[in-house]
Design a protein around this motif. Structure first.
Motif, PDB file in Angstrom:
ATOM      1  N   ALA A 189     -14.120  -8.932   6.483  1.00 55.29           N
ATOM      2  CA  ALA A 189     -13.981  -7.490   6.594  1.00 55.29           C
ATOM      3  C   ALA A 189     -12.324  -7.145   6.406  1.00 55.29           C
ATOM      4  O   ALA A 189     -12.262  -6.102   5.685  1.00 55.29           O
ATOM      5  CB  ALA A 189     -14.545  -6.792   8.036  1.00 55.29           C
ATOM      6  N   ALA A 190     -11.545  -7.896   6.829  1.00 56.38           N
ATOM      7  CA  ALA A 190     -10.231  -7.741   6.732  1.00 56.38           C
ATOM      8  C   ALA A 190      -9.755  -7.624   5.171  1.00 56.38           C
ATOM      9  O   ALA A 190      -9.065  -6.790   4.612  1.00 56.38           O
ATOM     10  CB  ALA A 190      -9.012  -8.634   7.320  1.00 56.38           C
ATOM     11  N   MET A 191     -10.311  -8.524   4.531  1.00 56.14           N
ATOM     12  CA  MET A 191     -10.171  -8.831   3.090  1.00 56.14           C
ATOM     13  C   MET A 191     -10.715  -7.659   2.304  1.00 56.14           C
ATOM     14  O   MET A 191      -9.960  -7.321   1.224  1.00 56.14           O
ATOM     15  CB  MET A 191     -10.530 -10.154   2.565  1.00 56.14           C
ATOM     16  N   GLU A 192     -11.793  -7.114   2.720  1.00 58.22           N
ATOM     17  CA  GLU A 192     -12.384  -5.963   1.816  1.00 58.22           C
ATOM     18  C   GLU A 192     -11.571  -4.817   2.135  1.00 58.22           C
ATOM     19  O   GLU A 192     -11.501  -3.864   1.364  1.00 58.22           O
ATOM     20  CB  GLU A 192     -13.967  -5.843   2.521  1.00 58.22           C
ATOM     21  N   LEU A 199      -7.471  -0.674   0.105  1.00 57.51           N
ATOM     22  CA  LEU A 199      -6.214  -0.295  -0.032  1.00 57.51           C
ATOM     23  C   LEU A 199      -5.482  -0.284  -1.228  1.00 57.51           C
ATOM     24  O   LEU A 199      -4.447   0.194  -1.585  1.00 57.51           O
ATOM     25  CB  LEU A 199      -5.343  -1.044   1.306  1.00 57.51           C
ATOM     26  N   ALA A 200      -5.952  -1.255  -2.033  1.00 56.55           N
ATOM     27  CA  ALA A 200      -5.475  -1.684  -3.353  1.00 56.55           C
ATOM     28  C   ALA A 200      -6.032  -0.692  -4.474  1.00 56.55           C
ATOM     29  O   ALA A 200      -5.605  -0.479  -5.427  1.00 56.55           O
ATOM     30  CB  ALA A 200      -5.908  -2.996  -4.029  1.00 56.55           C
ATOM     31  N   PHE A 244       0.989  -1.155   0.094  1.00 58.91           N
ATOM     32  CA  PHE A 244      -0.044   0.012  -0.001  1.00 58.91           C
ATOM     33  C   PHE A 244       0.730   1.292  -0.086  1.00 58.91           C
ATOM     34  O   PHE A 244       0.602   2.341  -0.784  1.00 58.91           O
ATOM     35  CB  PHE A 244      -0.943   0.233   1.137  1.00 58.91           C
ATOM     36  N   LYS A 245       1.848   1.182   0.831  1.00 56.92           N
ATOM     37  CA  LYS A 245       2.773   2.534   1.057  1.00 56.92           C
ATOM     38  C   LYS A 245       3.989   2.025   0.711  1.00 56.92           C
ATOM     39  O   LYS A 245       4.770   1.026   0.999  1.00 56.92           O
ATOM     40  CB  LYS A 245       2.715   2.971   2.388  1.00 56.92           C
ATOM     41  N   ALA A 246       4.783   2.936  -0.433  1.00 53.86           N
ATOM     42  CA  ALA A 246       6.063   2.707  -0.678  1.00 53.86           C
ATOM     43  C   ALA A 246       7.045   3.835  -0.349  1.00 53.86           C
ATOM     44  O   ALA A 246       6.584   4.957   0.205  1.00 53.86           O
ATOM     45  CB  ALA A 246       6.037   2.534  -2.220  1.00 53.86           C
ATOM     46  N   SER A 247       8.303   3.720  -0.584  1.00 52.71           N
ATOM     47  CA  SER A 247       8.846   4.854   0.040  1.00 52.71           C
ATOM     48  C   SER A 247      10.189   5.110  -1.245  1.00 52.71           C
ATOM     49  O   SER A 247      10.508   4.098  -1.668  1.00 52.71           O
ATOM     50  CB  SER A 247       9.507   4.702   1.304  1.00 52.71           C
ATOM     51  N   HIS A 248      10.853   6.073  -1.158  1.00 48.50           N
ATOM     52  CA  HIS A 248      11.825   6.217  -2.242  1.00 48.50           C
ATOM     53  C   HIS A 248      13.100   6.961  -1.062  1.00 48.50           C
ATOM     54  O   HIS A 248      12.908   7.856  -0.517  1.00 48.50           O
ATOM     55  CB  HIS A 248      11.706   7.599  -3.126  1.00 48.50           C
ATOM     56  N   LYS A 249      14.043   5.886  -0.833  1.00 49.22           N
ATOM     57  CA  LYS A 249      14.946   5.835   0.085  1.00 49.22           C
ATOM     58  C   LYS A 249      16.292   6.580  -0.428  1.00 49.22           C
ATOM     59  O   LYS A 249      17.393   6.234   0.361  1.00 49.22           O
ATOM     60  CB  LYS A 249      15.060   4.680   0.946  1.00 49.22           C
ATOM     61  N   SER A 250      16.209   7.109  -1.236  1.00 49.60           N
ATOM     62  CA  SER A 250      17.772   7.573  -1.998  1.00 49.60           C
ATOM     63  C   SER A 250      17.518   9.026  -2.072  1.00 49.60           C
ATOM     64  O   SER A 250      17.840   9.582  -3.112  1.00 49.60           O
ATOM     65  CB  SER A 250      18.011   6.955  -3.404  1.00 49.60           C
TER      66      SER A 250
END
Length: 450
Positions: free
Chosen positions: A345-348, A353-354, A158-164
């Motif tokens: 509910a968790a799968m929903e 989040l997608a 869901f969340k990414a980061s750019h670590k450079s």
């Protein structure tokens, strides 16, 4: 036993990418499409009366912004949501909750190695076909591969980061008469010029070990190259390899120079990540630069009330010893626990989040990048976030995932142990890189055997 063959497949498909070229790409707000597409529940309160508990490492502003996403899911579906912070020891905390019969329904897993560990312990539910279909359509293949263990898809990134990215104070740079560094040697030279002007070069977050692993990984990827990076990530070469010793030596020249590190090693070990950002962009600056990912921008905006692009700027982590500028990424994957009490509910929630809708909510709040290609770049809070988000999307499968996040949790993801602890020791005394390499190899060999 970890599936190293699968790891070789994952790491083998990625190639190096120039951070300078990627971060310099022109921006087009419509490049990644819009926020079209259905989202979980369709606004019909289909989950009214159900609840979902989510666990993750986020605290402070990150937790606050993620709760905005959960609130939107609740409004759309009727499900009640709650968030529990695990701290950095995700594996230990979740294991304890499962054993105690109090497992959360969804966990936002911050390391590939931890996700694999959860899968190998049979803790995870495979994600639904709907989630898998969305991931295949809207994400670069590498992100689905990172969430797959033994051929089964468990984790939606869901969340990414750019670590450079190296963040700096334009005011401090102007006073010292310096500009963004083009090479690692220039970075050190810039740092010493800043020090001569009365401002230490870097605020280093050494209180937790993870920022130190990111320092090492950027230097290693650029200096040793992508092939060695992939091998070391899979522990196919030892941490005593000459390339590792060389990278530690390079890092040690910065860590061991009290003119370059605010407060020296001892001071850095007392500095947590939010404080490291405040030391550069807060009301009483103690340093001119702080290295970390794009998420620095969220702290600058929300915690310090400064403007990214004006009060805080960044440049790509520079190339080391003639190598290519590195692009290291990371991310948080949503997984569904078998031990959770509300799996439907968790799968929903994971399906939600997608969606670009869910990612867009946090994108507007700042301090966030989504690997979802359908998120409209116009949703991001500022030009800097749009630039880093587009660079990550355009890099596609060429992104290198954070090495420590690929390691077993005992080595690359546990506070006070493994690589985190040993790099903290190295920050305290970087005088013997070979000895540190031997200790790292001993810890890695033990962790990878399990």
């Amino acid at each position: 036993m970890r599936n190293l063959a699968a790891r070789r497949i994952r790491t083998g498909i990625r190639t190096a990418v120039s951070g300078t070229a990627v971060l310099g790409l022109a921006l087009t707000a419509t490049a990644c499409g819009g926020d079209s597409g259905d989202s979980s529940g369709g606004g019909k309160q289909t989950l009214k009366g159900q609840s979902v508990t989510v666990a993750g490492v986020w605290t402070g502003v990150e937790q606050k912004n993620f709760k905005k996403v959960l609130d939107a899911f609740s409004e759309k579906t009727g499900a009640k949501t709650s968030f529990v912070s695990t701290g950095d020891n995700v594996s230990t905390v979740i294991g304890s909750k499962i054993e105690g019969g109090n497992a959360p329904d969804v966990v936002m897993v911050p390391q590939v190695g931890v996700l694999e560990q959860f899968a190998e312990k049979k803790w995870l539910e495979p994600l639904s076909k709907e989630v898998a279909s969305r991931a295949a359509a809207d994400f670069a293949p590498v992100w689905k591969e990172y969430g797959t263990v033994g051929g089964t898809y468990y984790g939606l990134y869901f969340k990414a980061s750019h670590k450079s990215t190296v963040w700096y104070s334009p005011e401090a740079f102007e006073q010292a008469g310096v500009g963004p560094a083009k090479s690692y040697q220039d970075l050190l030279k810039t740092g010493r010029t800043l020090s001569d002007s009365g401002v230490p070069a870097f605020s280093v977050a050494g209180e937790a070990g993870w920022p130190l692993t990111d320092w090492f990984e950027n230097i290693y990827l650029s200096q040793a190259g992508p092939e060695n990076y992939d091998k070391l990530a899979a522990h196919e070469i030892p941490w005593t390899h000459p390339t590792v010793v060389k990278a530690l030596t390079t890092l040690g020249k910065l860590f061991g120079d009290k003119d370059l590190v605010a407060g020296g090693g001892a001071g850095a070990l007392r500095t947590d990540f939010p404080e490291s950002v405040e030391q550069v962009f807060g009301p009483e600056p103690k340093a001119g630069m702080v290295y970390e990912g794009d998420f620095v921008g969220g702290l600058v905006t929300d915690q310090l009330k400064k403007k990214v692009g004006e009060d805080a700027k960044f440049f790509p982590f520079p190339a080391v010893d003639g190598g290519k500028a590195p692009v290291v990424s990371g991310g948080d994957a949503a997984v569904v626990l078998k031990a959770g009490k509300n799996k439907k509910a968790a799968m929903e929630l994971v399906k939600y989040l997608a969606s670009p809708e869910a990612a867009g909510i946090w994108a507007e709040a700042g301090g966030f990048i989504s690997p979802n290609t359908k998120v409209d770049l116009g949703r991001y809070a500022d030009d800097t976030a749009r630039q880093t988000a587009k660079s990550l999307i355009d890099a596609g499968d060429s992104v290198r995932f954070d090495m420590s996040d690929q390691a077993p949790a005992a080595f690359g993801g546990t506070q006070g142990a493994g690589e985190w602890k040993l790099l903290q020791d190295f920050l305290r005394d970087p005088s013997d890189p070979k000895a540190t390499a031997r200790k790292l190899e001993a810890a890695a060999a033990k962790a990878y055997r399990k």
